[in-house]
Enzyme design. Structure first.
Site, short mmCIF file in Angstrom:
data_model
loop_
_atom_site.label_atom_id
_atom_site.label_comp_id
_atom_site.label_asym_id
_atom_site.label_seq_id
_atom_site.Cartn_x
_atom_site.Cartn_y
_atom_site.Cartn_z
N ALA A 66 0.87 -1.17 0.00
CA ALA A 66 0.00 0.00 0.00
C ALA A 66 0.91 1.22 0.00
CB ALA A 66 -0.87 -0.02 1.25
N GLY A 112 0.64 -4.90 0.98
CA GLY A 112 -0.52 -4.92 0.09
C GLY A 112 -0.22 -5.57 -1.26
N GLU A 115 -0.55 -9.18 -0.57
CA GLU A 115 -1.99 -9.39 -0.33
C GLU A 115 -2.76 -9.39 -1.66
OE1 GLU A 115 -1.83 -6.18 2.67
OE2 GLU A 115 -3.03 -7.52 3.89
N GLU A 135 4.37 -5.26 7.36
CA GLU A 135 3.58 -4.19 8.00
C GLU A 135 3.97 -3.93 9.46
OE1 GLU A 135 2.32 -6.39 5.89
OE2 GLU A 135 0.79 -5.48 4.63
N1 CAA Z 1 4.66 3.13 -0.56
C1 CAA Z 1 5.06 4.28 -1.09
N2 CAA Z 1 6.20 4.42 -1.79
C2 CAA Z 1 6.96 3.33 -1.95
C3 CAA Z 1 6.61 2.08 -1.41
C4 CAA Z 1 5.38 2.01 -0.69
N3 CAA Z 1 4.92 0.86 -0.18
N4 CAA Z 1 7.59 1.20 -1.70
C5 CAA Z 1 8.52 1.86 -2.42
N5 CAA Z 1 8.13 3.15 -2.57
C6 CAA Z 1 8.85 4.21 -3.26
C7 CAA Z 1 10.03 4.74 -2.45
O1 CAA Z 1 9.56 5.65 -1.48
C8 CAA Z 1 10.86 5.36 -3.52
O2 CAA Z 1 10.26 6.58 -3.91
P1 CAA Z 1 11.15 7.94 -4.01
O3 CAA Z 1 12.14 7.65 -5.10
O4 CAA Z 1 10.12 8.96 -4.38
O5 CAA Z 1 11.78 8.12 -2.67
C9 CAA Z 1 10.67 4.41 -4.71
O6 CAA Z 1 9.46 3.72 -4.44
C10 CAA Z 1 11.80 3.41 -4.84
O7 CAA Z 1 11.90 2.71 -3.62
P2 CAA Z 1 13.28 2.55 -2.79
O8 CAA Z 1 14.18 3.70 -3.09
O9 CAA Z 1 12.92 2.31 -1.36
O10 CAA Z 1 13.86 1.24 -3.47
P3 CAA Z 1 14.89 0.19 -2.80
O11 CAA Z 1 15.35 -0.68 -3.92
O12 CAA Z 1 15.90 0.88 -1.98
O13 CAA Z 1 13.97 -0.67 -1.80
C11 CAA Z 1 12.00 -1.89 -1.12
C12 CAA Z 1 12.92 -1.47 -2.29
C13 CAA Z 1 12.73 -2.84 -0.17
C14 CAA Z 1 10.79 -2.60 -1.73
C15 CAA Z 1 11.56 -0.62 -0.33
O14 CAA Z 1 11.05 0.31 -1.28
C16 CAA Z 1 10.50 -0.85 0.69
O15 CAA Z 1 10.78 -1.35 1.77
N6 CAA Z 1 9.24 -0.46 0.40
C17 CAA Z 1 8.16 -0.55 1.34
C18 CAA Z 1 7.66 -1.99 1.53
C19 CAA Z 1 6.59 -2.05 2.57
O16 CAA Z 1 6.80 -1.80 3.74
N7 CAA Z 1 5.33 -2.41 2.14
C20 CAA Z 1 4.21 -2.50 3.02
C21 CAA Z 1 3.41 -1.25 2.95
S1 CAA Z 1 2.18 -1.16 4.20
C22 CAA Z 1 0.85 -2.02 3.61
O17 CAA Z 1 0.90 -2.61 2.54
C23 CAA Z 1 -0.36 -1.96 4.48
C24 CAA Z 1 -1.48 -2.84 4.12
O18 CAA Z 1 -1.45 -4.07 4.23
C25 CAA Z 1 -2.79 -2.27 3.73
#
Ligand code: CAA
Length: 257
Positions: A66, A112, A115, A135
């Site tokens: 998400a 998400g 999911e 999460e």
């Molecule tokens: N939401 C918003 N933006 C996201 C994102 C997310 N879930 N995942 C990645 N991005 C964005 C980053 O912020 C970044 O944007 P900017 O360039 O504008 O800063 C871009 O995508 C590239 O990401 P990274 O620079 O972080 O890339 P990386 O290769 O260093 O890392 C990754 C990759 C490990 C996937 C890392 O991006 C990450 O940990 N992302 C989040 C994963 C996460 O925690 N997902 C769960 C979300 S909560 C949820 O899903 C709740 C639910 O159940 C309803």
């Protein structure tokens, strides 16, 4: 069909939906969920479409979750609404979709994103795929059905471990846990999904819908799955495709659905 964050390609009975926010690793923001809901509802009514493949654009991510930036400032009620609306408009829609929906996991499928893949009827992953429900590392829990569908797919103990550790697993581990059906190279991912999808196209669409409903019923506590199976089985006898399928068998020809 024109959308902000998804692309849809329809060819030979098969629709491919590509989530297209590669710079944000295809994170599911509100607009993307709206696009997916609208696109899926259109494909549901399109008789030319009999199977759907869902994937992410680029080679890095299926969906990285998400959109954290969109919900970071939310309070309790907004949080509940986010999960409720997302589940209704997208995740439950896919799970109960009347045509097979296959997730082609082409990279990160986190939160998400996993999911979303789990709400699909089954999953194929590329070798570079990484999956997890991170999460709790953000101070929240899976809200798009992850606490329910992960235990259904891989068992309670392993699901509890993955959810509480927020650990990511690779494609081979996901295969071992039966979270994905196949692991293939990134080059072969869509081709493999298309081959499986094509195999479904030979079969009765109405029977496939009935089978999806019956299988899903077994995972719905409010329904007796065996009763649902009897009902769906019986209903098949009333449709034209059953007549065509059984006639084709007796006439030693291929059915034409
Ligand atoms: N939401 C918003 N933006 C996201 C994102 C997310 N879930 N995942 C990645 N991005 C964005 C980053 O912020 C970044 O944007 P900017 O360039 O504008 O800063 C871009 O995508 C590239 O990401 P990274 O620079 O972080 O890339 P990386 O290769 O260093 O890392 C990754 C990759 C490990 C996937 C890392 O991006 C990450 O940990 N992302 C989040 C994963 C996460 O925690 N997902 C769960 C979300 S909560 C949820 O899903 C709740 C639910 O159940 C309803």
């Amino acid at each position: 069909m024109e959308f902000q964050n998804i692309l849809i390609d329809v060819k030979d009975g098969l629709a491919t939906i590509i989530i297209n926010r590669p710079k944000q690793l295809n994170a599911l923001n509100k607009a993307t969920i709206k696009d997916l809901n609208k696109g899926l509802l259109t494909l549901k009514e399109d008789n030319n479409v009999r199977c759907i493949i869902l994937t992410g654009s680029g080679e890095k991510a299926f969906v990285a979750g998400a959109d954290i930036k969109e919900f970071a400032h939310f309070g309790i009620e907004e949080g509940k609404k986010l999960a409720q609306i997302g589940q209704e408009k997208l995740f439950n829609l896919i799970e109960t979709f009347p045509k097979p929906v296959i997730a082609a996991i082409n990279g990160f499928a986190l939160g998400g994103g996993l999911e979303l893949a789990m709400s699909c009827h089954f999953r194929v992953a590329s070798e570079n795929a990484k999956m997890g429900l991170p999460e709790v590392s953000l101070g929240v829990i899976p809200g798009y059905g992850g606490t329910q569908r992960l235990p259904q797919l891989i068992g309670k103990g392993k699901a509890m471990e993955l959810i509480t550790t927020a650990k990511m697993i690779n494609a081979e581990e996901a295969l071992q846990y039966h979270l994905v059906n196949y692991v293939v190279s990134i080059e072969d991912l869509l081709l493999t999904c298309k081959k499986i999808a094509t195999a479904t196209l030979n079969n009765s669409p109405k029977a496939i819908t009935a089978a999806i409903n019956a299988v899903n019923a077994g995972f719905d506590n409010s329904i007796n799955g065996f009763d649902k199976e009897i009902e769906e089985f019986g209903n098949c006898f009333g449709n034209d495709e059953f007549k065509e399928g059984t006639s084709a068998f007796m006439e030693k020809r291929k059915p034409n659905y």
